[in-house]
Enzyme design. Structure first.
Site, PDB file in Angstrom:
ATOM      1  CE1 TYR A  82      -3.358  -2.802   1.009  1.00 12.77           C
ATOM      2  CE2 TYR A  82      -2.052  -3.341   2.837  1.00 12.77           C
ATOM      3  CZ  TYR A  82      -2.930  -3.759   1.862  1.00 12.77           C
ATOM      4  OH  TYR A  82      -3.695  -4.937   2.183  1.00 12.77           O
ATOM      5  CG  ASP A 129     -10.538 -14.926   7.007  1.00 17.86           C
ATOM      6  OD1 ASP A 129      -9.659 -15.370   7.511  1.00 17.86           O
ATOM      7  OD2 ASP A 129     -10.406 -13.761   6.133  1.00 17.86           O
ATOM      8  CE  LYS A 144      -2.126 -11.840   7.727  1.00 17.47           C
ATOM      9  NZ  LYS A 144      -3.450 -11.304   7.677  1.00 17.47           N
ATOM     10  CE1 TYR A 201      -7.436  -6.579   3.581  1.00 18.77           C
ATOM     11  CE2 TYR A 201      -6.549  -8.413   4.990  1.00 18.77           C
ATOM     12  CZ  TYR A 201      -6.425  -7.500   3.715  1.00 18.77           C
ATOM     13  OH  TYR A 201      -5.388  -7.644   2.662  1.00 18.77           O
TER      14      TYR A 201
HETATM   15  C1  LIG Z   1      -4.177 -11.184   6.278  1.00 20.24           C
HETATM   16  C2  LIG Z   1      -5.545 -11.678   6.380  1.00 20.24           C
HETATM   17  C3  LIG Z   1      -5.944 -12.386   5.040  1.00 20.24           C
HETATM   18  C4  LIG Z   1      -5.087 -12.020   3.819  1.00 20.24           C
HETATM   19  O1  LIG Z   1      -4.124 -13.143   3.962  1.00 20.24           O
HETATM   20  P1  LIG Z   1      -2.767 -13.150   2.907  1.00 20.24           P
HETATM   21  O2  LIG Z   1      -1.746 -13.962   3.085  1.00 20.24           O
HETATM   22  O3  LIG Z   1      -2.319 -11.609   3.004  1.00 20.24           O
HETATM   23  O4  LIG Z   1      -3.198 -13.097   1.372  1.00 20.24           O
HETATM   24  C5  LIG Z   1      -7.230 -12.642   4.965  1.00 20.24           C
HETATM   25  N1  LIG Z   1      -8.036 -12.593   6.050  1.00 20.24           N
HETATM   26  C6  LIG Z   1      -7.732 -12.325   7.328  1.00 20.24           C
HETATM   27  C7  LIG Z   1      -8.652 -12.197   8.299  1.00 20.24           C
HETATM   28  C8  LIG Z   1      -6.294 -11.774   7.268  1.00 20.24           C
HETATM   29  O5  LIG Z   1      -5.957 -11.224   8.716  1.00 20.24           O
END
Ligand SMILES: *Cc1c(COP(=O)(O)O)cnc(C)c1O
Length: 423
Positions: A16, A244, A273, A143
């Site tokens: 960004y 997620d 992550k 997000y």
């Molecule tokens: C970081 C994140 C993503 C995206 O993961 P990337 O490995 O950066 O593509 C999706 N959902 C959540 C909740 C995140 O924190």
């Protein structure tokens, strides 16, 4: 040879950022334990765990060894028609760790892709039931990643929706949960979602949400009852629930997965992550046999996704070692201890004029300000104080490795206090 910062400024995009006015970047030579070591030998205590990922810190002997051992066998082979022990071991671990119903594992390369995969699963599920649906429902302030479908279900206010308007799919959003984690549950909180689903459930394939902690969309921490009510609503209308847990998974909130705070089982779960302890990019999407088999009983007959680096053995090997290390460590005590220390040290920030709110859960500490920070300026002030903290907008937040010491954690918290106390 020194790190060529000039080349970096002229040719490299960072997350960004502008190519016209690139923000300053700090050259890292190495990292060990909970410290980043800059090229000039300055050591910074890491408050970010490299964006939630490095849960055990850096240069972890067990993880280094897992990568080296796997390197001696193979770094990568295609996953089409071939399989290998690292992927099988990882799937076994994930099936065992995650809620009971999640039995089918899709391994991919990054969090955003794991979300794309989850959304595709939901679309194919309804396709196979001969009742195609193309809409998703979610809450504001979410997000889910930077790829197109992931963006389309992320907070519409963040700028991304406007930029790609006309191309980005449009989905249903309602107000995010307002009751905080420790407050008394207010049933009015679920009404916006109730209303949305009552009206549109016939066109909705799934509801997607970050359980308990909304990460990059505002670092908001909400009440577990919301998830219970949401699960019940999805059951009522036969909708799939996608959790997620890319940021919250692997212990960050004090539970292995944040869904456990509400004792709910999602139909689809996204992980990423912390999955590899932050060593490399890897993600997974899990679903139930019922969803998987429904998908594959449709006309397509298959689940339609297959990345080149699917099931990458190096990444799977380090993920296995990371999960093993987590499970054999006293992670619950560590995260509970970090939570207690964050509560103790960050409370003082509430007395500062600049600070609007402090909220803490597990190994996550958030200081919300009244005004957005000047990133370059505040970043330099943190580095001067020997800490690595990367705010965004009005949010200064900590999510350190679980192995952080009391002294290091105090250094992080007092740096925030000192910098925010400055006139
Ligand atoms: C970081 C994140 C993503 C995206 O993961 P990337 O490995 O950066 O593509 C999706 N959902 C959540 C909740 C995140 O924190």
């Amino acid at each position: 040879m020194s790190i060529d910062l000039q080349f970096d400024q002229q040719h490299l995009w960072h997350p960004y950022t502008s190519s016209l006015k690139p923000l300053p970047c700090y050259p890292v030579a190495s990292a060990e334990g909970c410290e980043l070591i800059l090229e000039d030998d300055r050591r910074l205590v890491d408050g970010m765990a490299s964006w939630w990922a490095c849960i055990h810190g850096y240069q972890v002997a067990e993880l280094d060894q897992a990568v080296q051992q796997q390197l001696g066998k193979m770094s990568h082979v295609m996953f089409g028609g071939l399989t290998h022990q690292p992927a099988i071991d990882l799937a076994k671990k994930l099936v065992a760790l995650t809620p009971e119903n999640l039995q089918q594992v899709f391994i991919s390369d990054s969090g955003s892709v794991a979300v794309e995969v989850a959304l595709k699963m939901a679309l194919q599920y309804w396709q196979a039931k001969a009742e195609p649906r193309a809409k998703f429902a979610t809450v504001r302030n979410g997000y889910h990643g930077d790829t197109f479908a992931a963006m389309s279900v992320s907070d519409p206010q963040g700028g991304m929706h406007q930029l790609y308007q006309g191309f980005l799919a449009e989905h249903y959003f309602c107000e995010a949960p307002q009751t905080r984690f420790n407050e008394t549950w207010n049933n009015a909180d679920i009404v916006p979602m109730e209303t949305l689903l009552a009206e549109h459930h016939n066109s909705i394939a799934a509801v997607i949400i970050e359980p308990i902690v909304q990460g990059a969309g505002g670092m908001r921490i909400y009440h577990p009852e919301y998830l219970k009510k949401l699960r019940a609503l999805c059951n009522k209308y036969g909708l799939l629930l996608i959790a997620d847990e890319i940021a919250t998974g692997f212990g960050r909130t004090g539970k292995m997965f944040a869904c456990e705070h509400a004792q709910i089982e999602p139909d689809i779960l996204c992980l990423g992550k912390g999955l590899t302890g932050g060593y490399m990019s890897l993600a997974a999407t899990l679903t139930s046999k019922q969803v998987a088999n429904t998908i594959c009983s449709g006309d397509a007959g298959v689940f339609m996704h297959g990345p080149t680096f699917m099931g990458n053995p190096l990444a799977c090997a380090v993920a296995n070692a990371s999960i093993e290390l987590l499970l054999t460590s006293p992670w619950q005590q560590r995260v509970a201890h970090i939570q207690a220390r964050l509560n103790q040290h960050l409370a003082a920030c509430l007395n500062l004029k600049a600070v609007a709110d402090v909220r803490i859960l597990g190994a996550i500490g958030v200081v919300e300000l009244h005004k957005a920070v000047d990133l370059a300026k505040i970043q330099a002030q943190f580095v001067e104080r020997g800490v690595w903290i990367r705010p965004f907008g009005k949010l200064i937040y900590l999510m350190p490795p679980y192995t952080i010491s009391d002294v290091q954690l105090e250094q992080l918290c007092s740096a925030i206090y000192q910098v925010m106390a400055k006139p």
